[in-house]
Design an enzyme around this catalytic site. Structure first.
Site, PDB file in Angstrom:
ATOM      1  N   ASP A 151      12.622  61.693  39.078  1.00 45.28           N
ATOM      2  CA  ASP A 151      13.296  62.682  37.958  1.00 45.28           C
ATOM      3  C   ASP A 151      14.265  62.047  37.274  1.00 45.28           C
ATOM      4  O   ASP A 151      14.927  60.939  37.786  1.00 45.28           O
ATOM      5  CB  ASP A 151      13.728  63.935  38.640  1.00 45.28           C
ATOM      6  CG  ASP A 151      12.761  64.741  39.474  1.00 45.28           C
ATOM      7  OD1 ASP A 151      11.614  64.369  39.179  1.00 45.28           O
ATOM      8  OD2 ASP A 151      12.810  65.417  40.494  1.00 45.28           O
ATOM      9  N   ARG A 152      14.597  62.513  36.335  1.00 45.69           N
ATOM     10  CA  ARG A 152      15.841  62.078  35.379  1.00 45.69           C
ATOM     11  C   ARG A 152      17.054  61.850  36.209  1.00 45.69           C
ATOM     12  O   ARG A 152      17.674  60.926  35.799  1.00 45.69           O
ATOM     13  CB  ARG A 152      16.000  63.022  33.970  1.00 45.69           C
ATOM     14  CG  ARG A 152      16.881  62.482  33.038  1.00 45.69           C
ATOM     15  CD  ARG A 152      16.862  63.312  31.875  1.00 45.69           C
ATOM     16  NE  ARG A 152      18.044  63.023  30.974  1.00 45.69           N
ATOM     17  CZ  ARG A 152      19.040  63.603  30.731  1.00 45.69           C
ATOM     18  NH1 ARG A 152      19.259  64.817  31.480  1.00 45.69           N
ATOM     19  NH2 ARG A 152      20.031  63.495  29.976  1.00 45.69           N
TER      20      ARG A 152
END
Length: 323
Positions: free
Chosen positions: A190-191
């Site tokens: 994920d970011r």
């Protein structure tokens, strides 16, 4: 098990052991610290003359190497696995291995008629070539790339993709100067998830590491929005259902004194699996760090930095020796 993965090693009971070069044995047999010369922080700190003594040389800062670039001498040259010259491979895979494009993009180029093999244009999908064939792309010869394997300690606010339409920072931006070859991330983070991320141009190895049937081990350090209740812990240990698959953690431990910090070991490759597991029992993951992936750790790799895998690590991955 998790003490070594999630906690720092305790200090030596007697402090850091001194280096032998910092001590001089005196005549009485005792060790006395050697006088150490301390340079001034800048040339302005030093007086012009020292009462007749030689003036001190101005301090020169040590050369700081840019860790994002490596010379050819420093880079590892990975041995290529033996390739059977009589074994055909799909043309789109050949183009992808050469770093021209992805396999999906290669299909588009093939249909467009810009790829030729041994002087003949190939415009049908599913075509296969031999390693000894002469492949041309836009009338330019296609050469197979050397394999590159990079371990990145991914920072926050970076997306795991080769290109982002929203022009956000990507993991490729961090390793852009590492090599000339076209590399891509193995799997996704994920970011705002940090930690171990492998990047390579070895498509076969990437498929082996990400395919669910191989079940490569991943270890995460998660910080929740509140302490994990024992009842909810029991639910997680028994397994939660995500996308019709029951996810049971291989291990769940508390590396610190509180119950907000969780050490989690899983083999599932589902998207956002850790965050979704805790959401199932009513918790929000505030911080998530992947400390291990398929036996690779981020030891000695600062956040936002990277290193090349050693030949031994590459061989271990190729042989499937890591879980």
């Amino acid at each position: 098990m998790y003490n070594k993965d999630f906690q720092s090693t305790p200090n030596h009971p007697h402090g850091n052991r001194p280096r032998f070069s910092q001590f001089n044995p005196s005549r009485d047999g005792q060790h006395r610290p050697r006088a150490r010369f301390v340079r001034p922080e800048s040339s302005e700190d030093a007086p012009a003359h020292n009462d007749g003594e030689q003036p001190q040389r101005p301090h020169r800062p040590r050369f700081q190497r840019n860790e994002s670039t490596y010379t050819q001498k420093k880079r590892f040259q990975y041995r290529q696995q033996y390739e059977d010259p009589t074994k055909p491979i799909r043309l789109n895979k050949y183009l992808a291995n050469a770093g021209i494009c992805s396999r999906r993009e290669a299909d588009d180029f093939i249909l467009a008629g810009v790829v030729s093999v041994n002087g003949e244009v190939v415009d049908s999908l599913g075509a296969k070539v031999l390693p000894t064939d002469k492949v041309m792309f836009h009338d330019q010869p296609v050469r197979r790339e050397k394999k590159v394997y990079i371990l990145l300690n991914k920072p926050k606010n970076t997306v795991t993709t080769t290109d982002d339409p929203q022009e956000r920072n990507t993991v490729i931006d961090i390793v852009r100067n590492a090599c000339a070859e076209r590399i891509y991330p193995v799997g996704r983070l994920d970011r705002n998830t940090t930690g171990v991320l492998l990047l390579t141009n070895d498509g076969d190895l990437a498929a082996k590491l990400t395919h669910p049937k191989f079940g490569k081990k991943k270890i995460y350090a998660a910080t929740l929005d509140r302490d994990l209740d024992p009842t909810d812990e029991a639910i997680l240990r028994a397994g939660v259902v995500l996308d019709d698959e029951k996810i049971i953690p291989d291990a769940l431990e508390f590396p610190k004194e509180d119950r907000r910090h969780i050490g989690l070991e899983i083999h599932s490759g589902q998207n956002r699996v850790v965050r979704r597991m805790f959401e199932q029992v009513g918790y929000k993951v505030m911080q998530l760090d992947r400390v291990s992936f398929a036996g690779l750790t981020k030891k000695n790799v600062p956040r936002g930095k990277y290193r090349f895998l050693t030949p031994k690590e590459v061989n271990m991955l190729q042989m499937g020796a890591f879980e």
